[in-house]
Design a protein around this motif. Sequence first.
Motif, mmCIF file in Angstrom:
data_model
loop_
_atom_site.group_PDB
_atom_site.id
_atom_site.type_symbol
_atom_site.label_atom_id
_atom_site.label_comp_id
_atom_site.label_asym_id
_atom_site.label_seq_id
_atom_site.Cartn_x
_atom_site.Cartn_y
_atom_site.Cartn_z
ATOM 1 N N VAL A 16 -8.952 9.234 -46.787
ATOM 2 C CA VAL A 16 -10.518 8.985 -45.869
ATOM 3 C C VAL A 16 -10.746 7.494 -46.236
ATOM 4 C CG1 VAL A 16 -12.437 9.519 -44.970
ATOM 5 C CG2 VAL A 16 -10.453 11.343 -45.341
ATOM 6 N N LEU A 17 -10.709 6.601 -45.561
ATOM 7 C CA LEU A 17 -11.007 5.093 -45.691
ATOM 8 C C LEU A 17 -12.172 4.929 -45.243
ATOM 9 C CD1 LEU A 17 -7.570 3.623 -45.884
ATOM 10 C CD2 LEU A 17 -8.846 4.427 -47.709
ATOM 11 N N ALA A 24 -8.583 -4.965 -43.163
ATOM 12 C CA ALA A 24 -7.490 -4.882 -42.403
ATOM 13 C C ALA A 24 -6.225 -3.753 -43.051
ATOM 14 C CB ALA A 24 -7.277 -6.078 -41.771
ATOM 15 N N LEU A 25 -6.063 -2.107 -42.713
ATOM 16 C CA LEU A 25 -5.208 -1.933 -43.096
ATOM 17 C C LEU A 25 -4.390 -1.157 -42.155
ATOM 18 C CD1 LEU A 25 -7.230 0.070 -45.810
ATOM 19 C CD2 LEU A 25 -6.170 -2.287 -46.574
ATOM 20 N N ARG A 26 -4.027 -1.204 -40.685
ATOM 21 C CA ARG A 26 -3.278 -0.552 -40.145
ATOM 22 C C ARG A 26 -2.745 -1.805 -39.388
ATOM 23 N NH1 ARG A 26 -6.912 2.034 -35.433
ATOM 24 N NH2 ARG A 26 -7.397 -0.759 -36.025
ATOM 25 N N GLN A 27 -1.288 -1.558 -39.126
ATOM 26 C CA GLN A 27 -0.104 -2.108 -38.165
ATOM 27 C C GLN A 27 -1.034 -3.447 -37.148
ATOM 28 O OE1 GLN A 27 3.283 -0.713 -37.477
ATOM 29 N NE2 GLN A 27 3.896 -0.303 -39.291
ATOM 30 N N ARG A 49 -6.279 8.977 -35.357
ATOM 31 C CA ARG A 49 -6.739 9.226 -35.550
ATOM 32 C C ARG A 49 -8.613 8.776 -36.664
ATOM 33 N NH1 ARG A 49 -2.890 12.649 -38.656
ATOM 34 N NH2 ARG A 49 -3.267 12.527 -40.962
ATOM 35 N N GLU A 50 -8.540 8.169 -35.989
ATOM 36 C CA GLU A 50 -10.082 7.107 -36.075
ATOM 37 C C GLU A 50 -11.716 8.103 -36.209
ATOM 38 O OE1 GLU A 50 -12.514 4.671 -37.614
ATOM 39 O OE2 GLU A 50 -11.121 3.961 -37.346
ATOM 40 N N LEU A 51 -12.211 8.230 -37.398
ATOM 41 C CA LEU A 51 -13.106 8.911 -37.687
ATOM 42 C C LEU A 51 -14.458 8.485 -36.688
ATOM 43 C CD1 LEU A 51 -13.016 10.314 -41.459
ATOM 44 C CD2 LEU A 51 -12.177 11.249 -38.902
#
Length: 136
Positions: A16-17, A24-27, A49-51
């Motif tokens: 959990v970030l 920017a961690l997602r492709q 998956r976004e909270l």
Amino acid sequence: MAALDELARNYCTSVVLCTATQPALRQCDIALPTLKNGPEQGFDIDQQRELAPDPEGLYATLKRVTVEWLDHPVTDEEIAACFSDCPQMLCIVNTRAHAQELFEAIKNLPGARHLTTLMCPSHRRRIWAEIRQDLQ
């Protein structure tokens, strides 16, 4: 990123970030073309998956500032001129010494303030109170 990827893929963990300055961690967030799958090109995280609901909408609704990226060096004199032209402006610089030099150039402008963690807490609170009063 590689350690997080390894933990999530092979050790049955969840990551959990949570930060106000999410990198920017997602492709899909990384500007570089993805040549292969792997953490060096970003994580393959889908929108489900976004909270936070509707991050783009939240960003637009909560946007309070305009960030201006310049592609050339700017002198302190140019920055000081911008301060005199704008009713409200925040400038963040790299070093405390530079911040102090810049403040010296604008200290006579109405509402000019200088904040640093080198100030004692009571002094910082007083400056923040003055800023809040000015904004009202």
